[in-house]
Design a protein around this motif. Structure first.
Motif, PDB file in Angstrom:
ATOM      1  N   UNK A  33      77.015   7.497  16.993  1.00 40.85           N
ATOM      2  CA  UNK A  33      77.964   8.397  17.961  1.00 40.85           C
ATOM      3  C   UNK A  33      77.999   7.963  19.314  1.00 40.85           C
ATOM      4  N   UNK A  34      76.903   7.087  19.819  1.00 39.49           N
ATOM      5  CA  UNK A  34      76.934   6.521  21.090  1.00 39.49           C
ATOM      6  C   UNK A  34      76.659   5.791  21.746  1.00 39.49           C
ATOM      7  N   UNK A  35      77.872   5.089  22.650  1.00 48.53           N
ATOM      8  CA  UNK A  35      78.381   3.977  23.665  1.00 48.53           C
ATOM      9  C   UNK A  35      77.075   2.830  24.124  1.00 48.53           C
ATOM     10  N   UNK A  36      77.111   1.713  23.453  1.00 49.36           N
ATOM     11  CA  UNK A  36      75.954   0.890  24.348  1.00 49.36           C
ATOM     12  C   UNK A  36      75.046   0.789  25.247  1.00 49.36           C
ATOM     13  N   UNK A  42      69.837   3.708  29.248  1.00 48.88           N
ATOM     14  CA  UNK A  42      68.775   4.678  29.196  1.00 48.88           C
ATOM     15  C   UNK A  42      67.446   2.958  29.416  1.00 48.88           C
ATOM     16  N   UNK A  43      68.095   2.454  28.897  1.00 51.75           N
ATOM     17  CA  UNK A  43      66.479   1.235  28.776  1.00 51.75           C
ATOM     18  C   UNK A  43      65.904   0.722  30.283  1.00 51.75           C
ATOM     19  N   UNK A 129      70.627  10.535  34.317  1.00 57.81           N
ATOM     20  CA  UNK A 129      69.566   9.529  34.712  1.00 57.81           C
ATOM     21  C   UNK A 129      68.453  10.142  32.713  1.00 57.81           C
ATOM     22  N   UNK A 130      68.261  12.096  32.923  1.00 56.01           N
ATOM     23  CA  UNK A 130      67.086  12.607  31.662  1.00 56.01           C
ATOM     24  C   UNK A 130      68.500  12.333  30.401  1.00 56.01           C
ATOM     25  N   UNK A 131      70.129  12.291  30.673  1.00 54.10           N
ATOM     26  CA  UNK A 131      70.149  11.983  28.978  1.00 54.10           C
ATOM     27  C   UNK A 131      70.250  10.989  28.413  1.00 54.10           C
ATOM     28  N   UNK A 132      70.306  10.068  29.827  1.00 62.07           N
ATOM     29  CA  UNK A 132      70.583   8.541  29.025  1.00 62.07           C
ATOM     30  C   UNK A 132      69.125   7.690  28.481  1.00 62.07           C
ATOM     31  N   UNK A 139      67.006   7.133  19.524  1.00 60.64           N
ATOM     32  CA  UNK A 139      67.807   5.823  18.860  1.00 60.64           C
ATOM     33  C   UNK A 139      67.950   4.725  19.472  1.00 60.64           C
ATOM     34  N   UNK A 140      67.094   3.826  19.723  1.00 66.96           N
ATOM     35  CA  UNK A 140      66.223   2.739  19.492  1.00 66.96           C
ATOM     36  C   UNK A 140      64.700   2.276  19.952  1.00 66.96           C
ATOM     37  N   UNK A 141      64.376   2.998  20.564  1.00 65.12           N
ATOM     38  CA  UNK A 141      62.437   2.583  20.031  1.00 65.12           C
ATOM     39  C   UNK A 141      62.264   3.533  18.860  1.00 65.12           C
ATOM     40  N   UNK A 142      61.908   2.387  17.990  1.00 64.06           N
ATOM     41  CA  UNK A 142      61.190   2.741  16.833  1.00 64.06           C
ATOM     42  C   UNK A 142      59.634   3.376  16.572  1.00 64.06           C
TER      43      UNK A 142
END
Length: 436
Positions: A33-36, A42-43, A129-132, A139-142
């Motif tokens: 549900x999140x745009x890339x 965030x990264x 920025x906190x939200x990002x 979602x991206x970090x293992x």
């Protein structure tokens, strides 16, 4: 608050909002549900914050799983697991929990975090920025099922609840507010330096309670340089001798991108900052940081660089022929001159210039001494020159010899700074031997 945050995004970031906070969802469900673009942003923000440096225990350790031992004046502090593991990480953190931990230094269970976590700077991070950052970590970090060692400081520093008083006295809990009397580039640079970049954590002197003596340019102590973990983080103000007064904005941007700039090279813990963080910053952000730093005035200048002083040319000529007899000159000729030259100009892209080098002229000589004792290797970056190594001289030189050669360097080619004493060398040797 959080409904407002969700509303300001152009794209729907998180579609499930319950009772005013973002509910925990499995990473896979959220990711759908999140745009890339939100994840990539965030990264990038995590790169600016250099989160990996403190929350990854080593080159072979899982990213962000914590366990990195951080030296403090009170003992070792182990970094937390900030992967989305639901047991040992932050997998059960809501956005509110995440924001409170990052910007207020309070974890999900209400426990106060030690200010080795730079929340006094992170408190200025914007809601967007906190939200990002939250989206990226969730979602991206293992997820990594790893429990870092427990931090066990001696009494009374093991009592965390009293940090509520420390925070009340020393932490300015406020978001960054752009200054209307400054342009957009200045404000962007100020925001990055003061918040995510948390430059003051290392570069601002600390008081008796280990508090930073300033968090913005309104304080004359802000970014004046400080000793942390037996390194001296340099003066970033406009001091003409030991600061950035003679650097251009292009010099600063180049230094952050490659570890080379202002005719010097990154050393000590700044090498990791360049390799892990600043080399990945967008050019516009590097330029904004440089623009902001160049606006900081000098305060209490003590060292000087005057290459046109009488005798400078004679010293260079005498060194070339080996006729100079000042203490330390012989050691310089035998061990340093091949790389740094008789002129002290070094070799661009390889060996730093010592003549007028702001690190050489620093009032605090901790980093200068440590470089001679332990040696160093320049930063390895995607756009910078090939890394070069400087040998260690701890076993080769006595305390007196190191003091003499450093004093010679600090007072040659137009450099004018206080001499180094053998006591300073022996004191740092002892401190380094005691490091865990």
């Amino acid at each position: 608050m959080l409904l407002k945050i969700a509303g300001i995004l152009n794209r729907t970031a998180i579609k499930v909002v319950i009772c005013g906070y973002v509910a925990f969802l499995p990473s896979l469900v959220i990711a759908q549900q999140i745009d890339r673009a939100d994840i990539n942003r965030g990264a990038y923000l995590a790169r600016i914050g250099d989160c990996v440096a403190c929350h990854t225990a080593g080159p072979q350790a899982p990213l962000f799983a914590g366990g990195m031992p951080l030296n403090s004046p009170f003992g070792l502090i182990y970094s937390a697991n900030i992967t989305p593991d639901p047991v040992n990480g932050i997998g059960r953190y809501t956005l509110d929990d995440f924001s409170r931990a990052v910007r207020n230094g309070i974890d999900k269970n209400g426990s106060r975090l030690y200010p080795a976590m730079p929340y006094p700077s992170f408190t200025r991070i914007t809601d967007e920025d906190i939200l990002a950052l939250y989206i990226y970590f969730m979602t991206e970090v293992k997820p990594v099922d790893y429990k870092p060692p427990e931090t066990k400081l001696p009494f009374p520093f093991n009592i965390r609840w009293d940090l509520i008083f420390w925070d009340a006295i020393f932490v300015r809990n406020e978001r960054y507010k752009p200054r209307n009397d400054r342009d957009a580039q200045w404000n962007r640079g100020a925001y990055l330096v003061q918040s995510l970049g948390h430059c003051g954590t290392c570069h601002t002197p600390r008081g008796l309670a280990f508090q930073e003596k300033g968090y913005t340019e309104s304080s004359p102590a802000y970014l004046k340089g400080a000793v942390l973990d037996n390194w001296f983080a340099s003066d970033l103000t406009g001091d003409l001798g030991s600061g950035l007064g003679r650097w251009s904005e292009a010099d600063i941007a180049s230094f952050l991108a490659t570890g080379h700039g202002g005719q010097i090279t990154a050393s000590g813990s700044m090498i990791a900052v360049v390799e892990n963080s600043t080399q990945y910053l967008h050019k516009d952000d590097l330029n904004a940081i440089a623009h902001y730093l160049k606006s900081l005035p000098a305060h209490d200048e003590k060292a000087h660089y005057k290459p046109d002083l009488p005798g400078v040319a004679m010293t260079v000529a005498a060194m070339a022929t080996g006729e100079i007899e000042r203490p330390g000159a012989g050691l310089y000729q035998s061990f340093c001159m091949k790389c740094h030259k008789n002129t002290g100009n070094g070799e661009p892209g390889k060996f730093p210039k010592l003549a007028g080098n702001s690190s050489v002229l620093a009032e605090n000589t901790t980093s200068l001494i440590r470089l001679l004792l332990e040696g160093s290797k320049t930063a390895q970056t995607k756009e910078g020159p090939k890394p070069q190594e400087m040998p260690a001289f701890a076993e080769k030189f006595s305390d007196l010899q190191i003091a003499e050669v450093l004093s010679f360097i600090r007072n040659s080619w137009g450099n004018k700074a206080s001499p180094v004493t053998p006591r300073e060398i022996s004191s740092l040797r002892r401190r380094l031997q005691k490091k865990p």
